[in-house]
Design an enzyme around this catalytic site. Structure first.
Site, mmCIF file in Angstrom:
data_model
loop_
_atom_site.group_PDB
_atom_site.id
_atom_site.type_symbol
_atom_site.label_atom_id
_atom_site.label_comp_id
_atom_site.label_asym_id
_atom_site.label_seq_id
_atom_site.Cartn_x
_atom_site.Cartn_y
_atom_site.Cartn_z
ATOM 1 N N SER A 121 -53.157 62.404 -43.232
ATOM 2 C CA SER A 121 -52.939 62.168 -44.658
ATOM 3 C C SER A 121 -51.885 63.128 -45.171
ATOM 4 O O SER A 121 -51.579 64.138 -44.550
ATOM 5 C CB SER A 121 -54.236 62.380 -45.441
ATOM 6 N N CYS A 122 -51.323 62.811 -46.300
ATOM 7 C CA CYS A 122 -50.264 63.642 -46.866
ATOM 8 C C CYS A 122 -50.849 64.553 -47.930
ATOM 9 O O CYS A 122 -51.600 64.104 -48.787
ATOM 10 C CB CYS A 122 -49.165 62.761 -47.467
ATOM 11 N N GLY A 123 -50.491 65.822 -47.875
ATOM 12 C CA GLY A 123 -51.035 66.776 -48.830
ATOM 13 C C GLY A 123 -50.110 67.071 -49.992
ATOM 14 O O GLY A 123 -50.357 67.981 -50.754
ATOM 15 N N LEU A 124 -49.020 66.326 -50.121
ATOM 16 C CA LEU A 124 -48.073 66.575 -51.194
ATOM 17 C C LEU A 124 -48.334 65.653 -52.369
ATOM 18 O O LEU A 124 -48.863 64.563 -52.209
ATOM 19 C CB LEU A 124 -46.637 66.365 -50.693
#
Length: 280
Positions: A114-117
């Protein structure tokens, strides 16, 4: 080198019958990626193609773009407490003159699929970091009928999945449906990094005119990796995220989701998909 699969005891229940038997599982081990000897990131992966994974990750992060940017890739000896080589720590030494990014604690993170941004910041970062701008000008086109055949071709090329049922895959195709490369891993993002890393090592970036197919969903992170590698078409057998669609629209990436047989949704870049009954 770690094993791709491992055996574990399992209690199998089928139709009311109980049997104890060994089962084959996909291996999962951590890989620490170091840049010029300094820790950069840790990812959980299936062992194999570790060097390609490491340089593919760096290409996706905009650190490198060509094989000449890398001086050497090695396993770090003495990584374990007893001084042995665990083959779970890889160091990428950049070539002289290649800028070294600022490695901070914020970058030294455990990476997942998953993307944490946050949304807008992520889009801005990708747009300024890509080494291969002009993705929207790639003229490649592919027939919708052929797109629908690619998941079966990818599945037929998966060797470890048949033994474990627990792996994601990424496949790189030509617009004519030829399979150029396929990689498997517990993480879709790792499988894509291995594809991109192998292409970088072979001097084939950007991957213009190609189609990237991934099992599962199309996250922002996967769309970002496609853009960073200069891949004009990304297809997934499941749903894309809203941020992946936003990125595709902004960068000119063709994004296809829910690719199941001849059914699919084209979320962006529909001009590259030749619709049924359309001109060849």
């Amino acid at each position: 080198m770690g094993r791709v699969t491992e055996r574990r005891r399992v209690v199998r229940i089928r139709g009311g019958a109980v049997v104890m038997r060994p089962d084959t599982l996909v291996a999962e081990e951590p890989l620490e990626i170091r840049l010029n000897g300094k820790p950069l990131a840790i990812t959980m992966r299936t062992p194999g193609d570790d060097f390609a994974l490491a340089v593919g990750f760096l290409a996706s992060e905009g650190v490198i773009a060509h094989a000449s940017d890398v001086r050497a890739v090695t396993y770090c000896e003495g990584a374990a407490e007893d001084g042995s080589n665990t083959y779970n720590v890889v160091n990428v030494q950049l070539a002289p003159g290649v800028p070294v990014p600022d490695i901070t604690l914020e970058r030294n993170v455990y990476t997942t699929s998953s993307c944490g941004l946050c949304g807008k910041a992520s889009l801005d970062a990708v747009r300024t970091a890509t080494r291969f701008p002009g993705l929207d000008a790639d003229p490649v086109r592919i027939r919708a009928e052929l797109l629908g055949e690619l998941p079966d071709r990818l599945r037929a090329a998966q060797k470890v999945f048949d033994r474990t049922g627990g792996l994601h895959a990424a496949g790189l195709f030509t617009a004519g449906g030829e399979l150029l490369d396929v990689r498997e891993d517990v993480g879709r993002h790792n499988a894509v990094d291995k594809i991109v890393g192998r292409a970088l090592q072979a001097g084939r970036l950007p991957l213009a005119g190609s189609v990237l197919l991934v099992s599962g969903r199309a996250s922002f992170e996967l769309a970002q990796k496609a853009v960073m590698a200069g891949i004009p078409v990304l297809a997934a057998v499941s749903a894309p995220s809203s941020l992946a669609v936003d990125l595709a629209v902004e960068t000119g990436l063709t994004l296809v989701g829910f690719l199941r047989g001849q059914d699919m949704n084209v979320y962006a870049g529909e001009q590259r998909v030749i619709l049924p009954g359309g001109p060849a």
